[in-house]
Design a protein around this motif. Sequence first.
Motif, short mmCIF file in Angstrom:
data_model
loop_
_atom_site.label_atom_id
_atom_site.label_comp_id
_atom_site.label_asym_id
_atom_site.label_seq_id
_atom_site.Cartn_x
_atom_site.Cartn_y
_atom_site.Cartn_z
N ASN A 42 0.67 -1.33 0.02
CA ASN A 42 0.01 -0.12 -0.12
C ASN A 42 0.94 1.27 -0.03
N MET A 43 1.88 1.25 0.76
CA MET A 43 2.87 2.47 0.86
C MET A 43 3.50 2.87 -0.51
N TYR A 44 3.80 1.60 -1.47
CA TYR A 44 4.67 1.88 -2.50
C TYR A 44 3.56 2.23 -3.48
N ARG A 45 2.21 1.57 -3.41
CA ARG A 45 1.25 2.34 -4.43
C ARG A 45 0.82 3.93 -4.05
N ARG A 46 0.82 4.05 -2.91
CA ARG A 46 0.42 5.53 -2.49
C ARG A 46 1.49 6.45 -2.76
N MET A 47 2.76 6.06 -2.64
CA MET A 47 3.90 6.81 -2.91
C MET A 47 3.92 7.37 -4.46
N ILE A 48 3.31 6.18 -5.35
CA ILE A 48 3.38 6.62 -6.65
C ILE A 48 1.93 7.46 -6.96
N TYR A 49 0.88 6.80 -6.83
CA TYR A 49 -0.37 7.55 -7.24
C TYR A 49 -1.06 8.77 -6.46
N THR A 50 -0.32 8.66 -5.19
CA THR A 50 -1.02 9.94 -4.70
C THR A 50 0.01 11.14 -4.54
N SER A 51 1.03 10.93 -5.45
CA SER A 51 2.18 12.01 -5.45
C SER A 51 1.74 13.01 -6.44
N VAL A 52 2.13 14.19 -6.07
CA VAL A 52 1.80 15.61 -6.98
C VAL A 52 2.75 15.05 -8.07
N GLU A 53 3.79 14.39 -8.07
CA GLU A 53 4.88 14.10 -9.45
C GLU A 53 4.01 13.39 -10.26
N PHE A 54 3.21 12.35 -9.80
CA PHE A 54 2.39 11.55 -10.84
C PHE A 54 1.42 12.47 -11.46
N ILE A 55 0.58 13.08 -10.84
CA ILE A 55 -0.20 14.11 -11.30
C ILE A 55 0.13 15.09 -12.37
N THR A 56 1.23 15.64 -11.80
CA THR A 56 1.81 16.55 -12.91
C THR A 56 2.58 15.92 -13.93
N ALA A 57 3.14 14.74 -13.96
CA ALA A 57 3.96 14.22 -14.88
C ALA A 57 3.32 14.06 -16.06
N ASP A 58 4.00 13.93 -17.28
CA ASP A 58 3.26 13.89 -18.81
C ASP A 58 2.66 12.26 -18.57
N GLY A 59 1.37 12.29 -19.28
CA GLY A 59 0.61 11.00 -19.39
C GLY A 59 -0.73 11.42 -19.83
#
Length: 279
Positions: A165-182
């Motif tokens: 859960n921590m690993y998933r949270r660090m990715i998908y609740t990170s601002v980096e993920f939201i603002t990254a290209d995709g």
Amino acid sequence: MKFIKKNFKKSTILILAIIGFLFLYMFSFKMSRGYIKHQIEKNNSLTNIANDGEKTRVQQELDNKKMLENKKGLLLRLKESKKAYLSDDQVENIKIEGSALEDFKRATSNFVKVREVEENFKAENKGKTNNDIQFETDFNYFLLKSGKKKEAYKIPISDKKDFQNMYRRMIYTSVEFITADGSIGDVKVYHGNEEKNIYFWKKKDLINKILYKREVGKIQPEKEFSKEKDNYTIKIEKSGKELTIQTMGKDFIKVSCGDNNAYYEVYPDLYNYLHDKIF
């Protein structure tokens, strides 16, 4: 006749004297220049020797430092890192740092070192650090690499779900993920019972307003949320994930993905944009 001879002798002696003086002057000048050149070459040689010695000493210190660094365990070196970049089967190189990274490091403290992982080990969850450590996990094992060096750890069964859960949270609740290209799908914003769609030409504007300072705990954001009468909820589809961003006053947001939540202190740009431009 005698007078002429006498003057001729004087002239000859004077000329010879001048020639002798010039010869001695040139000889002395040549000798002096040779001596000076020799001294310069000698000094340069001594300087080069000194510099070579200094270079050797500095290089030796660097080599010793590198050797000591290589002697450290890979898990210890991971715990000394300042940044990490996480990847899974959906996204790559999402940067984590600060408190999120410290939580990640603490979670690895319970891992148990083993000789090797099982043959069926297959990990799509990978990462790397700023100090040249690579790691991968299937949430049963945690494998680290650096150059030719490897270390393997067993994740205790009692810690597996929390770590996953921590690993998933660090990715998908990170601002980096939201603002990254995709790929960004539907974006909707809510204010009370009012709903507004964000059309594709405004999506980037909205995303670019999410400027965070740091990840924080939930106590202060929850207080600000209860005090602020105008709060906004953003729902985003990105890379197959559904995300919710909740403003909590002007200075905080809560990012949710499934059951995973993270809180960030942010600049007021997002709140002001929603307040002034969208509603």
